[in-house]
Design a protein around this motif. Structure first.
Motif, short mmCIF file in Angstrom:
data_model
loop_
_atom_site.label_atom_id
_atom_site.label_comp_id
_atom_site.label_asym_id
_atom_site.label_seq_id
_atom_site.Cartn_x
_atom_site.Cartn_y
_atom_site.Cartn_z
N THR A 115 0.83 -1.31 0.09
CA THR A 115 -0.01 0.24 0.03
C THR A 115 0.99 1.20 -0.27
N ASP A 116 0.47 2.24 -0.67
CA ASP A 116 1.13 3.49 -0.76
C ASP A 116 0.38 4.58 0.09
N GLY A 117 1.15 5.57 0.16
CA GLY A 117 0.56 6.78 0.92
C GLY A 117 0.78 6.67 2.49
N PHE A 118 2.16 6.39 2.97
CA PHE A 118 2.41 6.35 4.56
C PHE A 118 3.50 7.66 4.81
N VAL A 119 3.25 7.75 6.13
CA VAL A 119 4.20 8.95 6.58
C VAL A 119 5.00 8.10 7.72
N SER A 120 6.25 8.26 7.76
CA SER A 120 6.94 7.87 9.03
C SER A 120 7.26 9.04 9.84
N ILE A 121 7.04 8.89 11.30
CA ILE A 121 7.56 9.83 12.22
C ILE A 121 8.34 9.20 13.12
N THR A 122 9.91 9.47 13.20
CA THR A 122 10.77 8.90 13.72
C THR A 122 11.13 9.74 15.01
N VAL A 123 11.04 9.37 16.20
CA VAL A 123 11.33 9.97 17.45
C VAL A 123 12.58 9.43 17.88
N GLU A 124 13.64 10.22 17.80
CA GLU A 124 14.96 9.89 18.43
C GLU A 124 15.16 10.47 19.96
N ILE B 184 -5.53 8.45 15.77
CA ILE B 184 -4.62 8.16 14.47
C ILE B 184 -4.31 6.78 14.72
N SER B 185 -4.72 5.83 13.83
CA SER B 185 -4.40 4.54 14.07
C SER B 185 -3.02 3.87 13.43
N ILE B 186 -2.20 3.33 14.09
CA ILE B 186 -0.68 3.08 13.78
C ILE B 186 -0.63 1.67 12.88
N GLU B 187 -0.08 2.04 11.87
CA GLU B 187 0.14 0.88 10.86
C GLU B 187 1.44 -0.16 11.01
N HIS B 188 2.48 0.39 11.53
CA HIS B 188 3.56 -0.19 11.78
C HIS B 188 4.54 0.49 12.57
N MET B 189 5.35 -0.17 13.54
CA MET B 189 6.18 0.46 14.36
C MET B 189 7.70 -0.33 14.61
N PRO B 190 8.62 -0.26 13.54
CA PRO B 190 9.93 -0.63 14.19
C PRO B 190 10.58 0.42 14.95
N SER B 191 11.48 -0.35 15.64
CA SER B 191 12.49 0.41 16.50
C SER B 191 13.85 0.17 16.64
N GLY B 192 14.53 1.08 17.34
CA GLY B 192 16.06 0.94 17.31
C GLY B 192 16.36 1.15 18.79
N ILE B 193 17.58 1.29 19.11
CA ILE B 193 17.88 1.41 20.61
C ILE B 193 17.15 3.06 20.95
N ASP B 194 17.95 3.93 20.22
CA ASP B 194 17.49 5.24 20.61
C ASP B 194 16.30 5.80 19.76
N MET C 176 12.33 5.28 17.85
CA MET C 176 11.12 4.46 17.45
C MET C 176 10.78 5.09 16.08
N THR C 177 10.14 4.34 15.27
CA THR C 177 9.53 4.95 14.05
C THR C 177 8.22 4.49 14.10
N ILE C 178 7.03 5.42 13.62
CA ILE C 178 5.63 4.98 13.40
C ILE C 178 5.28 5.29 12.14
N PHE C 179 4.69 4.38 11.57
CA PHE C 179 4.13 4.41 10.17
C PHE C 179 2.62 4.89 10.37
N VAL C 180 2.11 5.92 9.69
CA VAL C 180 0.77 6.07 9.77
C VAL C 180 0.02 6.66 8.46
N HIS C 181 -0.89 6.25 8.03
CA HIS C 181 -1.59 6.93 6.68
C HIS C 181 -1.45 8.40 6.56
N LYS C 182 -1.02 8.66 5.49
CA LYS C 182 -1.02 10.10 5.43
C LYS C 182 -2.15 10.95 5.44
N ASP C 183 -3.33 10.20 4.61
CA ASP C 183 -4.35 11.14 4.71
C ASP C 183 -4.93 11.31 6.16
#
Ligand code: ADP
Ligand code: ASP
Ligand code: MG
Length: 439
Positions: free
Chosen positions: A292-301, A324-334, A336-343
Motif C-alpha cells: 500500500t502506498d501513502g504512508f508517513v513515518s515519524i521517527t522519534v529520537e 490516529i491508528s498506527i500501521e507499523h512500528m519498527p524501533s531501534g535502541i534510541d 522509534m518509528t511510527i508509520f501512519v496513513h498520510k491522509d
C-alpha cells in the motif's frame, strides 16, 4: 453438500455475465445460497452502479435534479432484464427509490440499492427466493455490526430454503435504517451466510482466477496461489491485496469453512483455496506480495530512550489521543518509528508533533512522507533461510533504496518500506526473485 456463492460486480455487470453466473449455479445443485454484488464495470472506463448511486444521491442531498442520473441507473438494470428476456418491471422500485432519495434516506440506503435491485433480478432469473438483506443482516444502534443477531436471523430464515438470493453489502438497524459495510463488503455478506447455513464451502466468484501472488495491475500475468491460509491472506488483504474484503475472513474462519476464489470468466480454473491450515507446501518460498502506498513515518529520537520506562506508551498515547491508528512500528535502541496513513495524519501533524514533544521531550523528530509498505508473506519463510537476504539483494539489484525492513514475530511476513516512486518496481523485483527465479 452446501455451498454459498458470492458474485462480484464485474461478474454481474451485464446480461451476458448473468448468463455465465446462471450456468455456474446450475452446474452444481449444492450452490443454493447466492450473494450478488451490484453491477460493476462492463469495460475499464465504465462506472460501477454503486458509484452511480453515490453520485446520484449527492445531487439529491444538495437539492439538485437527480432524475437523469437515476434514469441512467435504471437503464443499466433494464438492459440486464431485457438481455435475459425477463418480464419483471422495476418501475415500482424506482418510484420508491426516487421518493426516498428526495426524502434524504441516507447515503448507505442509496448505495445499498445497487445490490438490492440486482438481487431481485438474480432471484427472478434463477427461480430462487429473494431475501432482502435488511431483514437478516443486523447492525446495532451505534452502526456497528451485530454478528450474533445476524447469525440467528440468517440461520432461522434460511433453514428451510432450497435456493435463496441474499444481496450483499448492506443490512439494517432494528429501526430499519439501512447500513452498508465498507466498500467491497458483499464479500462479508457471503461469509456471514456461509457461517449461518454451516456451508461446506464459500465460493467467491470474481474476475481473476484466484488470489494471485501479486497485484495483476502491477505485475503482468502473475501466477495464482493454489492454497493459502487465512492468516497469510489476512496479512495480504490488510496490506492492500483487495481481491477479498479483509473482514470477510473472520466469520468463516471461526467455523473452519474454506473459501474458494474462482473466476466467472474461466469457471474451469480451480482458483485459490483459502483454508485454516494445510500440509501442502507452497510452491515458492513466499505465498504472496502486497503493498500500500501513502504512508508517513515519524521517527522519534532520544538518547537512552530504551531505559526510560513508559517511553513508547507515552508516544503512542499521543497518536491515540489524536485518533490516529498506527500501521507499523519498527524501533531501534534510541529511536522509534511510527508509520501512519498520510491522509489521516496530515491534518493533525502539528498537534501530534507538539504532543510528542510534551510527552517525552525527544532530541529530534523526523518526518518522512510518500512512503509505501510492502508485505512479503508466506508460511514457507519460517523454514527457509536467507529470505531477508534475497529481498535485500533483489531490491538493491533494482536500485531501490530500502527505508525499512521488519520481520513480523510470526515469521509469516516481512514488511519493507520504500519510497513511493519505487513502489511498483519493488513489487516487480520481489516477484521476479521469488517466483520467476528458481533457486
Ligand atoms: P469483485 O468485484 O469480484 O468483488 P474486486 O475488484 O473486489 O472483485 O477484486 C478483484 C480484483 O482484485 C482483481 O480484478 C484484481 O485487479 C485485484 N487484485 C489486487 N490484488 C490481487 C491479487 N493479489 N490477486 C488477485 N486479484 C487482485
Ligand atoms: N457494490 C459494493 C462496492 O462497490 C460492494 C461490493 O461490490 O462488494 O463496494
Ligand atoms: Mg470485491
Amino acid at each position: 453438500m452446501k455451498k454459498v456463492v458470492k458474485f462480484g460486480g464485474s461478474s454481474l455487470a451485464s446480461a451476458e455475465q448473468f448468463q455465465k453466473v446462471g450456468n455456474i449455479i446450475h452446474a452444481d445443485a449444492s450452490r443454493k445460497y447466492v450473494v450478488p454484488s451490484a453491477p460493476g464495470k462492463r469495460f475499464s472506463s465504465d462506472t460501477k452502479v454503486t458509484d452511480m448511486l453515490y453520485g446520484c444521491y449527492e445531487l439529491a442531498v444538495s437539492g439538485e435534479d437527480f432524475t437523469q442520473k437515476l434514469e441512467a441507473i435504471k437503464a443499466r438494470y433494464q438492459q440486464i432484464i431485457d438481455g435475459l428476456s425477463l418480464t419483471i418491471s422495476l418501475d415500482g422500485e424506482f418510484e420508491t427509490i426516487y421518493k426516498n432519495f428526495s426524502g434524504k434516506a441516507g447515503r448507505d440506503y442509496a448505495a445499498s440499492r445497487g445490490e438490492y435491485l440486482n438481487g431481485i433480478i438474480m432471484a427472478e432469473y434463477l427461480g430462487f427466493e429473494f431475501i432482502d438483506a435488511a431483514l437478516v443482516i443486523r447492525f446495532r444502534e451505534d452502526g456497528t455490526f451485530d454478528d450474533e443477531t445476524t447469525n440467528e436471523l440468517l440461520a432461522e430464515r434460511l433453514k428451510d430454503s432450497c435456493g435463496a438470493v441474499i444481496p450483499g453489502f448492506y443490512g439494517s438497524k432494528e429501526d430499519e435504517t439501512i447500513v452498508t459495510f465498507s466498500r467491497g463488503g458483499s464479500d462479508i455478506t457471503g461469509s456471514l451466510v456461509a457461517l449461518a447455513v454451516k456451508a461446506d464451502l464459500y465460493e467467491n466468484w470474481t474476475d481473476v482466477s484466484g488470489f494471485l501472488i501479486a497485484d495483476p495491475r502491477i505485475v503482468k500475468n502473475p501466477k495464482a496461489i493454489e492454497t493459502i491460509t487465512y492468516k497469510e491472506l489476512r496479512e495480504l488483504s490488510y496490506m492492500g491485496a483487495s481481491v477479498l474484503h479483509e473482514d470477510a475472513i473472520f466469520p468463516v474462519r471461526k467455523a473452519g469453512i474454506p473459501i474458494n476464489i474462482r473466476n466467472t470468466n474461466a469457471p474451469e480454473d480451480e482458483g485459490t483455496m483459502i483454508v485454516e491450515g494445510t500440509c501442502r507446501k507452497p510452491k515458492y518460498t513466499i505465498t504472496g506480495i502486497a503493498g500500500t502506498d501513502g504512508f508517513v513515518s515519524i521517527t522519534v529520537e532520544k538518547a537512552m530512550m530504551n531505559s526510560e520506562i513508559g517511553f513508547c506508551r507515552k508516544v503512542l498515547q499521543v497518536f491515540e489521543e489524536n485518533n490516529i491508528s498506527i500501521e507499523h512500528m519498527p524501533s531501534g535502541i534510541d529511536t522509534m518509528t511510527i508509520f501512519v496513513h498520510k491522509d489521516v495524519f496530515e491534518d493533525k501533524e502539528q498537534q501530534v508533533i507538539s504532543g510528542i514533544h510534551k510527552a517525552v521531550n525527544p532530541d529530534h523528530i523526523e518526518l518522512e512522507t510518500d512512503l509505501a509498505l510492502i508485505a512479503v508473506v508466506g508460511r514457507g519463510m519460517k523454514a527457509t533461510r536467507g529470505t531477508a537476504g534475497r529481498i535485500f539483494s533483489a531490491l538493491a539489484h533494482a536500485h531501490i533504496n530500502v527505508k525499512m525492513i521488519d520481520q513480523g514475530s510470526s515469521e509469516l511476513n516481512i514488511i519493507i518500506g520504500v519510497r513511493h516512486e519505487d513502489f511498483k518496481n519493488a513489487i516487480r523485483a520481489l516477484y521476479e526473485i521469488f517466483v520467476e527465479t528458481l533457486i
